[in-house]
Each structure stands twice: as structure tokens, then as C-alpha cells.
Design a protein around this motif. Structure first.
Motif, mmCIF file in Angstrom:
data_model
loop_
_atom_site.group_PDB
_atom_site.id
_atom_site.type_symbol
_atom_site.label_atom_id
_atom_site.label_comp_id
_atom_site.label_asym_id
_atom_site.label_seq_id
_atom_site.Cartn_x
_atom_site.Cartn_y
_atom_site.Cartn_z
ATOM 1 N N LYS A 106 0.840 -1.204 0.000
ATOM 2 C CA LYS A 106 0.000 0.000 0.000
ATOM 3 C C LYS A 106 0.874 1.253 0.000
ATOM 4 O O LYS A 106 0.572 2.234 -0.699
ATOM 5 C CB LYS A 106 -0.914 -0.002 1.228
ATOM 6 C CG LYS A 106 -1.788 1.238 1.404
ATOM 7 C CD LYS A 106 -2.760 1.427 0.252
ATOM 8 C CE LYS A 106 -3.869 2.426 0.578
ATOM 9 N NZ LYS A 106 -3.420 3.772 0.868
ATOM 10 N N TRP B 252 3.890 1.622 -1.266
ATOM 11 C CA TRP B 252 4.440 1.757 -2.625
ATOM 12 C C TRP B 252 3.400 2.349 -3.564
ATOM 13 O O TRP B 252 3.691 3.279 -4.327
ATOM 14 C CB TRP B 252 4.902 0.388 -3.109
ATOM 15 C CG TRP B 252 5.453 0.320 -4.496
ATOM 16 C CD1 TRP B 252 6.646 0.826 -4.946
ATOM 17 C CD2 TRP B 252 4.864 -0.340 -5.627
ATOM 18 N NE1 TRP B 252 6.823 0.521 -6.289
ATOM 19 C CE2 TRP B 252 5.749 -0.193 -6.728
ATOM 20 C CE3 TRP B 252 3.669 -1.056 -5.808
ATOM 21 C CZ2 TRP B 252 5.470 -0.724 -7.987
ATOM 22 C CZ3 TRP B 252 3.400 -1.581 -7.063
ATOM 23 C CH2 TRP B 252 4.291 -1.411 -8.136
ATOM 24 N N LEU B 253 2.192 1.836 -3.498
ATOM 25 C CA LEU B 253 1.115 2.344 -4.352
ATOM 26 C C LEU B 253 0.820 3.814 -4.058
ATOM 27 O O LEU B 253 0.549 4.598 -4.969
ATOM 28 C CB LEU B 253 -0.149 1.507 -4.159
ATOM 29 C CG LEU B 253 -0.083 0.088 -4.734
ATOM 30 C CD1 LEU B 253 -1.223 -0.760 -4.187
ATOM 31 C CD2 LEU B 253 -0.112 0.117 -6.254
ATOM 32 N N ASP B 254 0.883 4.202 -2.784
ATOM 33 C CA ASP B 254 0.624 5.601 -2.435
ATOM 34 C C ASP B 254 1.652 6.542 -3.053
ATOM 35 O O ASP B 254 1.345 7.694 -3.359
ATOM 36 C CB ASP B 254 0.609 5.775 -0.911
ATOM 37 C CG ASP B 254 -0.669 5.259 -0.277
ATOM 38 O OD1 ASP B 254 -1.668 5.086 -1.009
ATOM 39 O OD2 ASP B 254 -0.677 5.021 0.948
ATOM 40 N N VAL C 22 0.590 6.609 -7.090
ATOM 41 C CA VAL C 22 -0.647 7.269 -7.529
ATOM 42 C C VAL C 22 -0.516 8.765 -7.241
ATOM 43 O O VAL C 22 -0.724 9.222 -6.118
ATOM 44 C CB VAL C 22 -1.869 6.659 -6.812
ATOM 45 C CG1 VAL C 22 -3.155 7.326 -7.284
ATOM 46 C CG2 VAL C 22 -1.925 5.157 -7.060
ATOM 47 N N LEU D 59 -6.656 -3.726 -5.938
ATOM 48 C CA LEU D 59 -5.523 -3.616 -6.853
ATOM 49 C C LEU D 59 -5.983 -3.355 -8.281
ATOM 50 O O LEU D 59 -5.398 -2.531 -8.994
ATOM 51 C CB LEU D 59 -4.663 -4.880 -6.786
ATOM 52 C CG LEU D 59 -3.822 -5.030 -5.522
ATOM 53 C CD1 LEU D 59 -3.236 -6.433 -5.432
ATOM 54 C CD2 LEU D 59 -2.723 -3.976 -5.467
ATOM 55 N N ILE E 257 -7.099 0.438 -8.298
ATOM 56 C CA ILE E 257 -6.070 1.464 -8.152
ATOM 57 C C ILE E 257 -5.059 1.410 -9.287
ATOM 58 O O ILE E 257 -4.588 2.446 -9.767
ATOM 59 C CB ILE E 257 -5.375 1.370 -6.768
ATOM 60 C CG1 ILE E 257 -4.705 2.697 -6.406
ATOM 61 C CG2 ILE E 257 -4.394 0.219 -6.684
ATOM 62 C CD1 ILE E 257 -5.651 3.843 -6.177
ATOM 63 N N LEU E 258 -4.725 0.218 -9.774
ATOM 64 C CA LEU E 258 -3.829 0.107 -10.921
ATOM 65 C C LEU E 258 -4.523 0.612 -12.183
ATOM 66 O O LEU E 258 -3.920 1.300 -13.004
ATOM 67 C CB LEU E 258 -3.357 -1.336 -11.091
ATOM 68 C CG LEU E 258 -2.448 -1.884 -9.983
ATOM 69 C CD1 LEU E 258 -2.245 -3.383 -10.144
ATOM 70 C CD2 LEU E 258 -1.107 -1.155 -9.947
#
Length: 199
Positions: free
Chosen positions: A106, A108-110, A113, A160, A163-164
């Protein structure tokens, strides 16, 4: 020949089922695309910080107001985005912890994005800016979440995919190792997951 980004998010090291499944996907990809390169991003060994005020301020700072401090705060995000953009294929190992993704993933994703970098509202609606890439999710879980009574409690894959997709990564294929904590399934769970791989 492809550039493959291998993202590990399990805390279990080499024993991780999601990592073993991801490695098996990459083996298949190397067979299909000889000469491909693989870049490893281990989110447990090389953790991304959870977002703090300094990061958010740096993300939204106008270019003319950039400082050494804001550049330092944004470098995790900048590096993660550059790494993603360089890849043709992204393989993400995803253990399900408490019905969702690990906090390391999470974080890494933050950092990925980010308005103006990986998505835009310029056209009046949200538009993902990271396009023409293939994503494979290697999901591992102690229970069975792809079907049956526990499917409603899988918050990992739906999140996932959303968000991806939000940043433009819409070509997503999922493979699973399921039932690793279930007596009648655990012995063959990893083998079945690996045998299901088709790239």
C-alpha cells in the motif's frame, strides 16, 4: 525481449507462496520472451515510507516552488514512478493479510498514484497516464477467496484492479495460490497455482 519489474511484498522471504508464484510467472515470461531483464523491487527490504505531510506537500508543490527539501521528500515517488514507466511487464507478489494487501505494498502504491504524474483530471475526468503495460498479480492466501463463501471478503484483488486501473494499468491477469492453511488443500496449493500460469 521485455523489461520485467518483479515486486515482492511478502514478509516471509523465500518461503513466501506469493513470491514463489511470482517467480514462476517470470520463468514463463522468460521462456516466451528470451533475453528479458528482470528488476527486483522488494518492498520489505527496501521499504517506502508511509505518506507524511512532507511527501504530500512535495507532490503538490508548483514547479517554481521546488526546494531541496521537497525534492528529497518526492524522490521515493519519483523513483517508483520511473521504475514503473521503464517496465513493459509488472509482476506483483501479493500475500493476503487480514483480507487485504500488505501495508508495504500500500505504501508503494501511495507513492505511485500521483496527480500530474500517473493520472490526470485534465480531460474533465480521471485519466490514467501509465499505459501499454501488462500486469500479473500473484496472489497467495491461507483460505480460498476466488470463489465460494469467502469471495466477498477478498479486498485485495478488487482494490488492486481499481487502483492500478486508475493510473492506466488495465491489462491485469491474476494467478492464485489458495488454501495454504486448509488441511485438504495446502499440500497441492502452490503446485496448482503454478500449473495455472499461462502468459
Amino acid at each position: 525481449m521485455k523489461k520485467i519489474l518483479n515486486v515482492i511484498s511478502s514478509a516471509r522471504g523465500a518461503a513466501s507462496n506469493s513470491t514463489q508464484l511470482a517467480n514462476a510467472i517470470i520463468e514463463k515470461l522468460n521462456e516466451r520472451y528470451p533475453g528479458s531483464t528482470v528488476k527486483l523491487r522488494d518492498l520489505v527490504d527496501q521499504q517506502y515510507p508511509h505518506l507524511e505531510e512532507s511527501h504530500l506537500n512535495a507532490f503538490f508543490a508548483p514547479a517554481e516552488n521546488t526546494t531541496n527539501e521537497s525534492r528529497e521528500a518526492a524522490h521515493y515517488s519519483d523513483d517508483a514512478i520511473n521504475e514503473l514507466e521503464e517496465a513493459d511487464i509488472i509482476v506483483i507478489g501479493v500475500p493476503i493479510y487480514n483480507f487485504n494487501i500488505p501495508s508495504a505494498l500500500k505504501a508503494w502504491l501511495d507513492h505511485l498514484v500521483r496527480a500530474g504524474k500517473t493520472f490526470s483530471y485534465g480531460s474533465g475526468g480521471a485519466e490514467g497516464l501509465v499505459k501499454n503495460k501488462k500486469v500479473y498479480l500473484a496472489i497467495a492466501s491461507g483460505g480460498v477467496y476466488s470463489d465460494g463463501p469467502m469471495k466477498a471478503y477478498d479486498f485485495a484483488e478488487p482494490y488492486l484492479r481499481f487502483i492500478l486501473g486508475f493510473i492506466g494499468l488495465t491489462d491485469i491477469t491474476t494467478f492464485r495460490v489458495e488454501g495454504t492453511n486448509m488441511p485438504d488443500l495446502k499440500e497441492l496449493a502452490l503446485q496448482k497455482g503454478i500449473e495455472s500460469i499461462a502468459v
